[in-house]
Design an enzyme around this catalytic site. Structure first.
Site, short mmCIF file in Angstrom:
data_model
loop_
_atom_site.label_atom_id
_atom_site.label_comp_id
_atom_site.label_asym_id
_atom_site.label_seq_id
_atom_site.Cartn_x
_atom_site.Cartn_y
_atom_site.Cartn_z
N LYS A 56 0.93 -1.44 -0.18
CA LYS A 56 -0.04 0.05 -0.01
C LYS A 56 0.63 1.40 -0.01
CE LYS A 56 -3.37 2.59 2.63
NZ LYS A 56 -4.58 2.54 3.89
N HIS A 72 -9.06 -30.19 -33.40
CA HIS A 72 -9.98 -29.22 -32.89
C HIS A 72 -10.98 -29.78 -31.89
CE1 HIS A 72 -9.02 -26.63 -36.16
NE2 HIS A 72 -8.81 -27.64 -37.06
#
Length: 504
Positions: free
Chosen positions: A140, A268
């Protein structure tokens, strides 16, 4: 606001000590004051480097079996005080709170402890409280403080200490802070998932990311998040692509269904060829025969070791990826001569029991379709033979992994033809029959599997005329009785499983 900030003091408290020795030596050489706790303090002091114990700073000992060590204003005030804020500076002076410019903290190994099958009591003790708070506080206050929350960043920190005379830039501190919040967020997600046994919350987090060449198409950027090395080791070939990963996932799903020697060829996300046999070479030959055209450029997966004899045959096919649990040395030396061929040695199947996909403005989460078809309800007058039961079982195992609508035709442990991803079931069947005929298969005495019910008896009638003599399907249609009537009239055995296998 000054961009560059020099390290004058550091708090070091880590579970893993690897790499801390060199950092401590370099900090000491530059006159940095070091605060530390417990085992880390002992480790650093063993190198004859002076350390101020956090207990001295706070005036409190480590209490409650080490559960509370750093949770004190003297520590967090040193981290969070804003260096350019006059009020903060006055309060720090009043309460004798020293500045802490660098925080090096890692977290208790919660996920590792969980993976080891530890007791709930041991797992609870590996939920870090103070470490998370220290990391978040330093992150922070990145304007003034450096946070190092992973040993992966020790090298970058050493560069700042040695090459930049312990002066960090704002950009560097901000990047460290971003990673720190990613680590604490991931840590909290893992803890939440352990507590959330009823799956009330959706939590998915990964701190292991890798850039992919592109997504499904070259104009799409893509990344993979996860530790893929847990699943397999890449032994050869070019970088794995987004589409490769989709096919690899599908391949492992198909091959997981079989205990006997098996080979699947994926294009696929669907198997264009799959077979089982008494030996792997026979299984590969049968799988390739299922559709040798589509196999070109596919993904091949085997569930047994690849030896030289089968490697010689496989090497004749252009394949993007080859996956197996083991490779003989001479087989690998042959296969890796094609430098772009991706060769993967897989270690285990992924253990996730859920799948999810993002859509609209949210995420869909569901259990994976890993359930076996427990019911085998013969609903016709004609009972299936043992061979027909085996063929139907094989066909359904393959069908559940095909994209819907799906029909699979199989016999003797071999995929003969399939239709998948079709908008109607009858089209899927017609396609399956056409593919089987295209590659010279006689469908006499073959089995048919469907991933969902037959809405009308027409599919069964068409299949029967093509030579199909046994059928397995989930059932559930309002017209199931019409399909059963047709089978009874033509002495066809049919099994209803009661379990649908849609896959979209």
């Amino acid at each position: 606001m000054e961009d560059n900030k020099k390290i004058t003091s550091a708090l070091i408290s880590v579970f893993y000590k690897d790499g801390i020795d060199e950092i401590a030596k370099q900090l000491h050489a530059q006159g940095v004051k070091i605060f530390s706790t417990g085992g880390t303090r002992t480790f650093i002091e063993a190198m004859n480097i002076p350390v101020t114990d956090v207990e001295t700073l706070t005036g409190y000992p480590s209490i409650f079996g080490g559960r509370v060590k750093t949770l004190h204003p003297a520590v967090f005030g040193g981290i969070l005080q804003r260096r350019n804020n006059e009020s903060d500076k006055a309060e720090a002076l009043e309460y004798k709170i020293p500045v802490i410019d660098l925080v090096i903290v890692d977290l208790y190994p919660f996920e590792q402890t969980l993976a080891q099958g530890a007791s709930p009591a041991d797992i609870i003790e590996k939920i870090d409280v103070g470490g998370v708070a220290l990391i978040r506080a330093a992150a922070k206050n990145f304007n003034d403080t450096i946070i190092i929350s992973s040993k992966d960043d020790y090298h970058n920190l050493l560069q700042i200490i040695t090459a930049q005379n312990s002066k960090s830039t704002l950009a560097q501190r901000k990047q460290f802070a971003a990673k720190a919040f990613a680590i604490t967020s991931h840590y909290d997600s893992a803890i939440c998932k352990w507590f959330d046994t009823d799956n009330v919350f959706f939590k998915c987090s990964s701190i292991h990311g890798r850039e992919l060449r592109y997504g499904e198409n070259p104009h799409q950027q893509a990344k993979f998040f996860g530790n893929i090395n847990e699943i397999f080791t890449q032994l050869n070939g070019k970088e794995i692509s987004y589409n490769n990963l989709l096919d690899i996932e599908a391949a492992l799903g198909y091959i997981k269904e079989f205990d006997e020697p098996a080979v699947a060829i994926i294009k696929h996300n669907n198997a264009c060829g799959i077979a089982t046999a008494n030996d792997l070479q026979a299984a590969y030959s049968k799988a390739l025969a299922g559709d040798p055209v589509s196999a070109f450029g596919g993904v091949v997966v085997a569930n047994r070791k690849i030896d030289l004899s089968i490697a010689k045959i496989m090497n004749m096919l252009f394949m993007e990826v080859l996956i197996a649990p083991e490779f003989d040395t001479d087989a690998f030396e042959l296969l890796n001569q094609k430098k772009n061929r991706i060769i993967l040695q897989f270690h285990k199947q992924a253990d996730s029991k859920t799948s999810f996909r993002n859509l609209l403005n949210g995420v869909l989460v569901q259990d994976k379709d890993v359930a076996a078809d427990i019911q085998r309800n013969v609903v016709t007058n004609t009972q299936p033979s043992s061979q027909q039961l085996t063929d139907m079982d094989f066909a359904m195992k393959v069908c559940k992994h095909h994209k819907s609508n799906a029909i699979v035709l199989a016999r003797d442990g071999q995929l003969l033809g399939s239709g998948c991803g079709m908008t109607s079931r009858i089209d899927a069947l017609k396609h399956a029959i056409a593919k089987a005929h295209e590659f010279g298969f006689d469908l006499q005495n073959a089995a048919m599997a469907s991933d969902a019910f037959f809405p009308f008896p027409d599919c069964v009638e068409i299949a029967h005329k093509a030579g199909i003599t046994s059928i397995i399907q989930p059932g559930g249609s309002m017209r199931d009785n019409e399909t059963v009537d047709y089978c009874n009239a033509n002495n066809l055995p049919m099994i209803i499983t009661g379990m649908r296998h849609f896959k979209h």
